[in-house]
Write a protein that holds these residues in place. Sequence first.
Motif, PDB file in Angstrom:
ATOM      1  N   ILE A 115      41.010  20.714  36.349  1.00 30.00           N
ATOM      2  CA  ILE A 115      42.159  21.230  37.500  1.00 30.00           C
ATOM      3  C   ILE A 115      43.342  21.500  36.931  1.00 30.00           C
ATOM      4  CG2 ILE A 115      43.160  20.516  39.513  1.00 30.00           C
ATOM      5  CD1 ILE A 115      41.051  18.646  40.241  1.00 30.00           C
ATOM      6  N   LEU A 116      44.023  20.876  36.078  1.00 26.34           N
ATOM      7  CA  LEU A 116      45.231  21.180  35.539  1.00 26.34           C
ATOM      8  C   LEU A 116      45.110  22.531  34.665  1.00 26.34           C
ATOM      9  CD1 LEU A 116      48.243  20.366  34.718  1.00 26.34           C
ATOM     10  CD2 LEU A 116      47.483  19.237  32.798  1.00 26.34           C
ATOM     11  N   PHE A 117      44.023  22.634  33.818  1.00 23.70           N
ATOM     12  CA  PHE A 117      44.090  23.974  33.093  1.00 23.70           C
ATOM     13  C   PHE A 117      43.647  25.220  34.376  1.00 23.70           C
ATOM     14  CE2 PHE A 117      41.754  27.343  31.093  1.00 23.70           C
ATOM     15  CZ  PHE A 117      42.111  27.255  29.670  1.00 23.70           C
ATOM     16  N   HIS A 118      43.123  25.026  35.249  1.00 20.93           N
ATOM     17  CA  HIS A 118      42.658  26.046  36.175  1.00 20.93           C
ATOM     18  C   HIS A 118      43.952  26.253  36.881  1.00 20.93           C
ATOM     19  CE1 HIS A 118      41.597  27.723  40.076  1.00 20.93           C
ATOM     20  NE2 HIS A 118      40.437  28.038  39.336  1.00 20.93           N
ATOM     21  N   ASN A 119      44.944  25.378  37.280  1.00 25.41           N
ATOM     22  CA  ASN A 119      45.981  25.669  38.010  1.00 25.41           C
ATOM     23  C   ASN A 119      47.091  26.375  37.026  1.00 25.41           C
ATOM     24  OD1 ASN A 119      44.970  24.635  40.244  1.00 25.41           O
ATOM     25  ND2 ASN A 119      46.066  22.693  40.132  1.00 25.41           N
ATOM     26  N   LEU A 120      47.319  25.942  35.908  1.00 26.81           N
ATOM     27  CA  LEU A 120      48.377  26.442  34.807  1.00 26.81           C
ATOM     28  C   LEU A 120      47.853  27.728  34.493  1.00 26.81           C
ATOM     29  CD1 LEU A 120      49.033  23.234  32.787  1.00 26.81           C
ATOM     30  CD2 LEU A 120      50.629  24.477  34.632  1.00 26.81           C
ATOM     31  N   PHE A 121      46.669  28.399  34.073  1.00 26.26           N
ATOM     32  CA  PHE A 121      46.524  29.300  33.461  1.00 26.26           C
ATOM     33  C   PHE A 121      45.909  30.351  34.367  1.00 26.26           C
ATOM     34  CE2 PHE A 121      46.289  26.544  29.929  1.00 26.26           C
ATOM     35  CZ  PHE A 121      46.702  27.344  28.799  1.00 26.26           C
TER      36      PHE A 121
ATOM     37  N   ILE B   6      43.184  40.141  41.915  1.00 28.34           N
ATOM     38  CA  ILE B   6      41.629  40.395  41.902  1.00 28.34           C
ATOM     39  C   ILE B   6      41.242  39.187  40.879  1.00 28.34           C
ATOM     40  CG2 ILE B   6      39.415  41.460  41.672  1.00 28.34           C
ATOM     41  CD1 ILE B   6      40.755  44.290  42.381  1.00 28.34           C
ATOM     42  N   LYS B   7      41.512  39.311  39.742  1.00 26.27           N
ATOM     43  CA  LYS B   7      40.903  38.254  38.876  1.00 26.27           C
ATOM     44  C   LYS B   7      41.632  36.758  39.528  1.00 26.27           C
ATOM     45  CE  LYS B   7      40.533  40.571  34.580  1.00 26.27           C
ATOM     46  NZ  LYS B   7      40.917  40.460  33.007  1.00 26.27           N
ATOM     47  N   TYR B   8      42.869  36.783  39.657  1.00 29.17           N
ATOM     48  CA  TYR B   8      43.384  35.359  40.335  1.00 29.17           C
ATOM     49  C   TYR B   8      42.427  34.882  41.417  1.00 29.17           C
ATOM     50  CZ  TYR B   8      46.413  32.331  42.892  1.00 29.17           C
ATOM     51  OH  TYR B   8      47.079  31.343  43.652  1.00 29.17           O
ATOM     52  N   ASN B   9      42.057  35.746  42.507  1.00 28.65           N
ATOM     53  CA  ASN B   9      41.420  35.477  43.534  1.00 28.65           C
ATOM     54  C   ASN B   9      39.821  35.127  43.036  1.00 28.65           C
ATOM     55  OD1 ASN B   9      42.924  35.562  45.899  1.00 28.65           O
ATOM     56  ND2 ASN B   9      43.465  37.547  45.066  1.00 28.65           N
ATOM     57  N   VAL B  10      39.361  35.900  42.205  1.00 26.60           N
ATOM     58  CA  VAL B  10      37.726  35.452  41.781  1.00 26.60           C
ATOM     59  C   VAL B  10      37.681  34.050  41.214  1.00 26.60           C
ATOM     60  CG1 VAL B  10      36.379  36.129  40.094  1.00 26.60           C
ATOM     61  CG2 VAL B  10      37.120  37.929  41.266  1.00 26.60           C
ATOM     62  N   PHE B  11      38.889  33.757  40.312  1.00 29.07           N
ATOM     63  CA  PHE B  11      38.730  32.473  39.528  1.00 29.07           C
ATOM     64  C   PHE B  11      39.018  31.326  40.667  1.00 29.07           C
ATOM     65  CE2 PHE B  11      40.248  34.891  35.766  1.00 29.07           C
ATOM     66  CZ  PHE B  11      38.848  34.964  35.477  1.00 29.07           C
ATOM     67  N   LEU B  12      39.714  31.647  41.789  1.00 29.47           N
ATOM     68  CA  LEU B  12      39.896  30.693  42.982  1.00 29.47           C
ATOM     69  C   LEU B  12      38.637  30.293  43.544  1.00 29.47           C
ATOM     70  CD1 LEU B  12      43.227  31.583  44.708  1.00 29.47           C
ATOM     71  CD2 LEU B  12      42.789  29.584  43.419  1.00 29.47           C
ATOM     72  N   SER B  13      37.964  31.482  43.907  1.00 26.76           N
ATOM     73  CA  SER B  13      36.720  31.305  44.756  1.00 26.76           C
ATOM     74  C   SER B  13      35.562  30.854  43.881  1.00 26.76           C
ATOM     75  CB  SER B  13      36.338  32.375  45.470  1.00 26.76           C
ATOM     76  OG  SER B  13      36.317  33.543  44.672  1.00 26.76           O
TER      77      SER B  13
END
Length: 431
Positions: free
Chosen positions: A124-130, A141-148
Motif C-alpha cells: 500500500i505504501l508503494f502504491h500511494n507514494l509512487f 488517466i494513468k493515476y486513475n487506472v492504477f487506483l481502480s
Amino acid sequence: MSFTKSSFITFITSISILIIGFCRSILVARILGPTGKGQLDILFTAGALLTTFGNMGIGNANIYFLGKKKEENDAIIGNLLIFYILCSAVLLIIYYFLPDRIFSGKVEISNIARITASLFVPFILFHNLFNSVFLGKKLFIKYNVFLSLHQFLSLIFIAGFIIFYYLNLIEAVISLVISYFIVDIIIILSLRGIIENKLRLKVKLMTDSIKFGLKSHLGNILQYFNYRLDFFLVQYFVGFKGVGYYSVASVLAEVLYRIPASVSSILFPTISSEEKKEEITSFTERVCRITFFLTFVSGVFLIIFGRFFIMLFYSEKFANSIKPMMILVPGVTILGIASILSSNLIGRGYPHYSAFCSGFGLVVTIILDLILIPEYNINGAAIASSVSYCTTAIGFILFYKFKTESKLVNLLIIRKKDFALIFSKIKMLKI
C-alpha cells in the motif's frame, strides 16, 4: 486536459472503484458474514493506518514539487525510492509489535492471517507514494487506472476463490495483497516513461520534500484517524461483528465523498501550478458550491434508497447497518467542503491548516466515541463521526475565510450561472 474533463475522468474512476468495491464487499459479507468481514476490515485498516502514519506526507510533496520543479523528475523519484525502502522496513517492525488486543475478540484472528496481512504495509505504501508521481505530472488517466486496477483484480481473485476453492479470511487477505503487488509492478514499469536519465539522490530536495510533507502530514494522519479510528473503538466495545455492520454503513455513506474527493485530487496539482491568487479563489469557490450541491443531492438519494440497497445486496444479516448509514450521511456531505478547501490551502502552500482542522475533528471523535459507543454501539460511533466531520468542515471554512476573506455564501449556495456552466460542460465533454 481541462480541469472539467480531468475531474470527470477521476469521478468516473471513483464510481467504477465504488461499484467494484461494492461487489467485492458484498461477496465478502455474504461468504464471511459480519464477523469475518469485520476481521478483514481491521486487518486492512491497521496496515492502511500505518502507511498513512509513516509516509511523512511525501506523496503531497511529490505532487507539489513535480508541479514547481519540472526538471527534477529523476531526483524526486530517486529520493522517493530511498525513502520507500527505509519507511517500509520501519513500518513492518512497528506492525509486528502492534498490541494483540487490536486483533483479538470473541473470534481470534489467526497468526497466519496477521502475518500475510503485514504485506499490506509495503504494498500500500508503494502504491500511494509512487502513484502520486503520476498525479503530480498531471497524468490523470494513468493515476486513475492504477487506483481502480487493484480493486478490479482483488474482486477477480476473491470470486476465483469462491468459484474454484473456498473463501475464508486468509484467502480474502491473499486476494487483496496479490492485487496490490501486481499493480505495484505495473507502476514500476510505467515510471520508466517519466525517468529521463537515471535516478539520483538529491539531499536538498529530499530535505525540502520532507519539510513540506511534514506540514501536511500531521493533517493527513489526523484526518485518516478521524475516518477510521472508530473501527477500532467499535471492535473494542462491540466486537468484530459490530465492525462488520459499521463498515458497510461507512462504505455506503462515503459514496458521497467520492464526488469532492475526485474534484480535490485534481484541484491540488492545478492550484500548485497556478500563480494568480485571485483566479484561484474564484475558481475554488465555484468548484466548492457546485460540488456541495451535487453531494447534497446524492445524500438525499442515498437516504431514500440506502435501506433498499443494503437489504437487497447485503441481505437481512446487515440490517443493523441501515441506521448508522443514515446518521453518517449529513456529516459526510458537509465533509466534502473540507476536501475542496483543504486542496486549496495545501496548493497555496499552507498545509499546516489541515492539521489544526483534522486534529480538532479527531478530538471530537474520540471524546464522543468513548461516551456514545458503550451506550449506543455502532449508532453512537456514527453520531460521533458525523458531528466530527461537521466540526472539521467548519474549521476549514474559517481558515479559508481568514486567508481569502471569502463569503460563506460563495462556498455553499449554488447560482444560476453555475447550472449553466454544468450543462455547457456536459455538452462539451468528450472522452
